[in-house]
Design a protein around this motif. Structure first.
Motif, PDB file in Angstrom:
ATOM      1  N   VAL A   1       9.005 -21.411  82.990  1.00 54.84           N
ATOM      2  CA  VAL A   1       7.923 -21.170  82.236  1.00 54.84           C
ATOM      3  C   VAL A   1       8.733 -20.648  81.051  1.00 54.84           C
ATOM      4  O   VAL A   1       9.626 -19.712  81.050  1.00 54.84           O
ATOM      5  CB  VAL A   1       6.881 -19.964  82.884  1.00 54.84           C
ATOM      6  N   ARG A   2       8.373 -21.103  79.738  1.00 52.67           N
ATOM      7  CA  ARG A   2       8.740 -20.653  78.660  1.00 52.67           C
ATOM      8  C   ARG A   2       7.837 -19.814  77.954  1.00 52.67           C
ATOM      9  O   ARG A   2       6.602 -20.027  77.933  1.00 52.67           O
ATOM     10  CB  ARG A   2       9.333 -21.607  77.687  1.00 52.67           C
ATOM     11  N   THR A   3       8.284 -18.716  77.273  1.00 51.51           N
ATOM     12  CA  THR A   3       7.386 -17.894  76.396  1.00 51.51           C
ATOM     13  C   THR A   3       7.898 -17.726  75.035  1.00 51.51           C
ATOM     14  O   THR A   3       9.180 -17.792  74.794  1.00 51.51           O
ATOM     15  CB  THR A   3       7.290 -16.434  77.143  1.00 51.51           C
ATOM     16  N   CYS A   4       7.076 -17.472  74.169  1.00 53.79           N
ATOM     17  CA  CYS A   4       7.310 -17.409  72.656  1.00 53.79           C
ATOM     18  C   CYS A   4       8.092 -15.783  72.709  1.00 53.79           C
ATOM     19  O   CYS A   4       7.421 -14.995  73.124  1.00 53.79           O
ATOM     20  CB  CYS A   4       5.883 -17.335  72.002  1.00 53.79           C
TER      21      CYS A   4
ATOM     22  N   GLY B   1       4.779 -13.463  72.676  1.00 54.78           N
ATOM     23  CA  GLY B   1       4.812 -13.616  74.523  1.00 54.78           C
ATOM     24  C   GLY B   1       4.035 -14.707  74.918  1.00 54.78           C
ATOM     25  O   GLY B   1       3.776 -14.732  76.259  1.00 54.78           O
ATOM     26  N   GLY B   2       3.320 -15.516  74.182  1.00 50.85           N
ATOM     27  CA  GLY B   2       2.496 -16.431  74.769  1.00 50.85           C
ATOM     28  C   GLY B   2       3.194 -17.614  75.589  1.00 50.85           C
ATOM     29  O   GLY B   2       4.291 -17.883  75.499  1.00 50.85           O
TER      30      GLY B   2
ATOM     31  N   TYR C   1       7.265 -28.307  74.185  1.00 48.63           N
ATOM     32  CA  TYR C   1       7.443 -27.514  73.149  1.00 48.63           C
ATOM     33  C   TYR C   1       8.798 -26.806  73.108  1.00 48.63           C
ATOM     34  O   TYR C   1       9.478 -26.958  72.195  1.00 48.63           O
ATOM     35  CB  TYR C   1       6.322 -26.667  73.060  1.00 48.63           C
ATOM     36  N   ALA C   2       8.988 -26.319  74.061  1.00 51.02           N
ATOM     37  CA  ALA C   2      10.344 -25.410  74.037  1.00 51.02           C
ATOM     38  C   ALA C   2      11.490 -26.378  74.042  1.00 51.02           C
ATOM     39  O   ALA C   2      12.520 -26.003  73.005  1.00 51.02           O
ATOM     40  CB  ALA C   2      10.594 -24.738  75.328  1.00 51.02           C
TER      41      ALA C   2
ATOM     42  N   CYS D   1       1.002 -18.275  66.996  1.00 51.39           N
ATOM     43  CA  CYS D   1       1.568 -17.005  66.012  1.00 51.39           C
ATOM     44  C   CYS D   1       1.010 -17.312  64.516  1.00 51.39           C
ATOM     45  O   CYS D   1       1.880 -18.269  64.000  1.00 51.39           O
ATOM     46  CB  CYS D   1       3.117 -17.091  66.117  1.00 51.39           C
ATOM     47  N   GLU D   2      -0.005 -16.864  64.399  1.00 57.69           N
ATOM     48  CA  GLU D   2      -0.749 -17.367  62.944  1.00 57.69           C
ATOM     49  C   GLU D   2       0.022 -16.599  61.768  1.00 57.69           C
ATOM     50  O   GLU D   2      -0.229 -17.139  60.595  1.00 57.69           O
ATOM     51  CB  GLU D   2      -2.400 -17.059  62.901  1.00 57.69           C
ATOM     52  N   ASP D   3       0.760 -15.732  62.163  1.00 63.50           N
ATOM     53  CA  ASP D   3       1.443 -14.987  61.119  1.00 63.50           C
ATOM     54  C   ASP D   3       2.949 -15.179  60.612  1.00 63.50           C
ATOM     55  O   ASP D   3       3.373 -14.873  59.582  1.00 63.50           O
ATOM     56  CB  ASP D   3       1.543 -13.181  61.164  1.00 63.50           C
TER      57      ASP D   3
END
Length: 52
Positions: A2-5, A9-10, A16-17, A34-36
């Motif tokens: 599992v990869r996280t942002c 942390g999503g 994608y990773a 991450c909208e920002d």
């Protein structure tokens, strides 16, 4: 695996990773949730416009 942002942390998909995470890191620096923040070459910057 599992990869996280690294920003929010999503959870991101393995595909994608593989595309957006540098080989030496555990996960992408930012993700679509991450909208920002956005990727800007080798770095990350604040988004200039609202994605919504």
């Amino acid at each position: 695996m599992v990869r996280t942002c690294q920003n929010c942390g999503g959870t991101v998909t393995e595909r994608y990773a593989r595309v957006f995470a540098p080989d030496a890191t555990a996960g992408p620096r930012v993700c679509p949730n991450c909208e920002d923040l956005v990727r800007d070459g080798a770095s990350v910057r604040e988004a200039r416009a609202n994605r919504g």
